[in-house]
Write a protein that holds these residues in place. Sequence first.
Motif, mmCIF file in Angstrom:
data_model
loop_
_atom_site.group_PDB
_atom_site.id
_atom_site.type_symbol
_atom_site.label_atom_id
_atom_site.label_comp_id
_atom_site.label_asym_id
_atom_site.label_seq_id
_atom_site.Cartn_x
_atom_site.Cartn_y
_atom_site.Cartn_z
ATOM 1 N N PRO A 203 57.132 -14.061 66.604
ATOM 2 C CA PRO A 203 56.742 -15.437 66.259
ATOM 3 C C PRO A 203 55.909 -16.074 67.375
ATOM 4 C CG PRO A 203 59.075 -15.071 65.820
ATOM 5 C CD PRO A 203 58.596 -13.894 66.615
ATOM 6 N N ILE A 204 54.870 -16.821 66.984
ATOM 7 C CA ILE A 204 53.969 -17.485 67.923
ATOM 8 C C ILE A 204 54.052 -18.989 67.692
ATOM 9 C CG2 ILE A 204 51.596 -17.669 68.774
ATOM 10 C CD1 ILE A 204 52.769 -14.871 69.068
ATOM 11 N N GLU A 205 54.131 -19.741 68.779
ATOM 12 C CA GLU A 205 54.104 -21.197 68.695
ATOM 13 C C GLU A 205 53.249 -21.703 69.841
ATOM 14 O OE1 GLU A 205 57.437 -24.350 69.635
ATOM 15 O OE2 GLU A 205 57.818 -23.501 67.644
ATOM 16 N N GLY A 206 52.034 -22.143 69.534
ATOM 17 C CA GLY A 206 51.109 -22.550 70.601
ATOM 18 C C GLY A 206 50.767 -21.363 71.488
ATOM 19 N N ASN A 207 51.066 -21.517 72.780
ATOM 20 C CA ASN A 207 50.794 -20.421 73.719
ATOM 21 C C ASN A 207 52.075 -19.664 74.077
ATOM 22 O OD1 ASN A 207 52.002 -22.423 75.329
ATOM 23 N ND2 ASN A 207 50.957 -21.663 77.167
ATOM 24 N N ARG A 208 53.066 -19.727 73.180
ATOM 25 C CA ARG A 208 54.343 -19.059 73.462
ATOM 26 C C ARG A 208 54.647 -18.003 72.400
ATOM 27 N NH1 ARG A 208 59.119 -22.971 73.959
ATOM 28 N NH2 ARG A 208 58.382 -23.579 71.884
ATOM 29 N N VAL A 209 55.337 -16.955 72.860
ATOM 30 C CA VAL A 209 55.774 -15.866 71.979
ATOM 31 C C VAL A 209 57.297 -15.794 72.047
ATOM 32 C CG1 VAL A 209 55.551 -13.405 71.440
ATOM 33 C CG2 VAL A 209 53.672 -14.596 72.596
ATOM 34 N N ILE A 216 58.348 -16.731 75.659
ATOM 35 C CA ILE A 216 57.519 -16.249 76.767
ATOM 36 C C ILE A 216 56.182 -16.985 76.724
ATOM 37 C CG2 ILE A 216 56.310 -14.243 77.723
ATOM 38 C CD1 ILE A 216 59.348 -13.784 75.465
ATOM 39 N N ARG A 217 55.774 -17.583 77.836
ATOM 40 C CA ARG A 217 54.516 -18.325 77.894
ATOM 41 C C ARG A 217 53.347 -17.398 78.230
ATOM 42 N NH1 ARG A 217 54.646 -21.740 82.235
ATOM 43 N NH2 ARG A 217 56.471 -20.629 83.016
ATOM 44 N N VAL A 218 52.210 -17.684 77.612
ATOM 45 C CA VAL A 218 50.967 -16.942 77.845
ATOM 46 C C VAL A 218 49.937 -17.953 78.345
ATOM 47 C CG1 VAL A 218 49.140 -15.555 76.780
ATOM 48 C CG2 VAL A 218 51.536 -15.287 76.034
ATOM 49 N N GLU A 219 49.406 -17.741 79.557
ATOM 50 C CA GLU A 219 48.520 -18.725 80.177
ATOM 51 C C GLU A 219 47.262 -18.075 80.755
ATOM 52 O OE1 GLU A 219 51.926 -21.971 81.570
ATOM 53 O OE2 GLU A 219 50.756 -20.901 83.097
ATOM 54 N N VAL A 220 46.256 -18.908 80.934
ATOM 55 C CA VAL A 220 44.994 -18.474 81.529
ATOM 56 C C VAL A 220 44.964 -18.905 82.990
ATOM 57 C CG1 VAL A 220 42.478 -18.690 81.439
ATOM 58 C CG2 VAL A 220 43.817 -18.636 79.314
ATOM 59 N N HIS A 221 44.811 -17.927 83.891
ATOM 60 C CA HIS A 221 44.725 -18.189 85.333
ATOM 61 C C HIS A 221 43.599 -17.320 85.895
ATOM 62 C CE1 HIS A 221 48.523 -20.492 85.945
ATOM 63 N NE2 HIS A 221 48.897 -19.849 84.854
ATOM 64 N N PRO A 222 42.357 -17.799 85.865
ATOM 65 C CA PRO A 222 41.240 -16.964 86.321
ATOM 66 C C PRO A 222 41.290 -16.676 87.819
ATOM 67 C CG PRO A 222 40.512 -19.212 85.896
ATOM 68 C CD PRO A 222 41.918 -19.117 85.392
ATOM 69 N N LEU A 223 41.120 -15.414 88.158
ATOM 70 C CA LEU A 223 41.118 -14.987 89.558
ATOM 71 C C LEU A 223 39.754 -15.277 90.174
ATOM 72 C CD1 LEU A 223 42.501 -13.383 91.891
ATOM 73 C CD2 LEU A 223 41.518 -11.317 90.891
ATOM 74 N N GLY A 224 39.760 -15.791 91.403
ATOM 75 C CA GLY A 224 38.512 -16.071 92.109
ATOM 76 C C GLY A 224 38.367 -15.227 93.364
ATOM 77 N N ILE A 225 37.627 -15.741 94.325
ATOM 78 C CA ILE A 225 37.355 -15.028 95.569
ATOM 79 C C ILE A 225 37.903 -15.843 96.740
ATOM 80 C CG2 ILE A 225 35.321 -13.887 94.639
ATOM 81 C CD1 ILE A 225 33.607 -15.931 96.202
ATOM 82 N N ASP A 226 37.944 -15.211 97.904
ATOM 83 C CA ASP A 226 38.386 -15.875 99.129
ATOM 84 C C ASP A 226 37.204 -16.703 99.646
ATOM 85 O OD1 ASP A 226 39.283 -16.662 101.604
ATOM 86 O OD2 ASP A 226 40.077 -14.690 102.164
#
Length: 449
Positions: A203-209, A216-226
């Motif tokens: 089952p999916i509800e918004g950004n959760r499974v 369980i939360r599913v999120e966007v966290h883009p990796l950058g540089i130093d």
Amino acid sequence: MGLVIVANRAPFRLTPEGLAPAVGGLASALLPVLEARGGVWVAAREEGEKALTLRPRESAIRLVQVTLPQKEWQGFYGGFANRILWPLCHYFLEKVELKRDYFQDYVRANQRFASKVTELLQPEDVVFIQDYHLMLLPKLLRERVPNPIGFFFHIPWPSSGVFRVLPWGKALVEGLLGADLIGFHTSEYAENFLRTAAHYGFPIEGNRVRWGDRWIRVEVHPLGIDTARFRELVRDKRVQEHAQALKHLAGKRLILGVDRLDYTKGILERLLAYERFLRTHPHWRGKVTLFQIATPTRTSVAEYRELKRQVDEVVGRIMGSFLREDWIPLRYFYQAFPPEELVAFYLAADVALITPLRDGMNLVALEYAYTSEEGILILSNLAGAAEYLREALLVNPYDLEGIGAALDQALRTPKGARQERLQALWDRIDGLDVKRWAEGFLHSLAEGR
């Protein structure tokens, strides 16, 4: 509260002086956080490979290695990770080898990691698992311990239809759902994962499974540089002098490509596009030079050796067709360069041509855009970074004519317009700082518990 980071690869390399931090985004992102919090990095080691010391000098970080028998290592890493998951997630279905033995070795390796991590864990520790090598590990740990578990998937999560090619797809998704938080670089990858989980009946509800009685939360966290490190390198006088020497070596407008020699990076297609560009835009002959850096990788794999042969052939053809006494159209560097030398290439380049056929993020694009003073970035629209670097010239990496047209546009763009684009990119990349990525993910993991 301690931190336990789990990844296939150790964050250190062996030098004559002892262990030193590895070069790369993941080590840059996580080692400072681990140092500040105190904790353990757990990594794999193939049986027979020299063991690294448990604690590098002058560091609060402990390194613990999980020893895998050679046959199991080959099936887990060389087989399931690199002959199934890697090509599938990058949409190279013709390269996928669906061998059940590979999956069995993958299961065994993940179980070894689970046993080792369980031994190490203290009640208040947080577990942060990295990447596609360890997709079964969150569930294996959740069955044993109540600790907070985060997982980050660093490569593209493909469309649901592509992922379902895997006979073990549901088991892999269920493995990830042992985590409390699952992170991806882009909204596309996160949405693809949610659709995949929904297909398997979760089952999916918004950004959760939902799995059982857990969400369980599913999120966007883009990796950058130093960013701080790259600012230092740009100001380094030796780097600036090296950049001037490279400009002199090019003698013309300098186009730069920097990649591992992997079929996902689009080096072969880029060279073919450059060859076509020189044929269809003859006014640029004698005025531009492409510097292509191709870092050797997986040289023992026949498929990668064949790619190198094909690349060498096109390099030779370009040189044979266009070389003149007063002009070298292409310089090909089949070698690795340390960050300070790469920054010199970035500073020297008028245009960066970064055209992977598919990429989870592509930090080279961020590095170039952040360090260049007057250049312009041409970027594949199939790289994760394209979601954030909208001021780059975005191209379809399979469209050879389109790449040529973008090169022509980039080389014609006035200095003021180039700097406007760069300023917008600098501001955005500042917000993607690599240390902020790690802290942001771990903060979200803690807040959601």
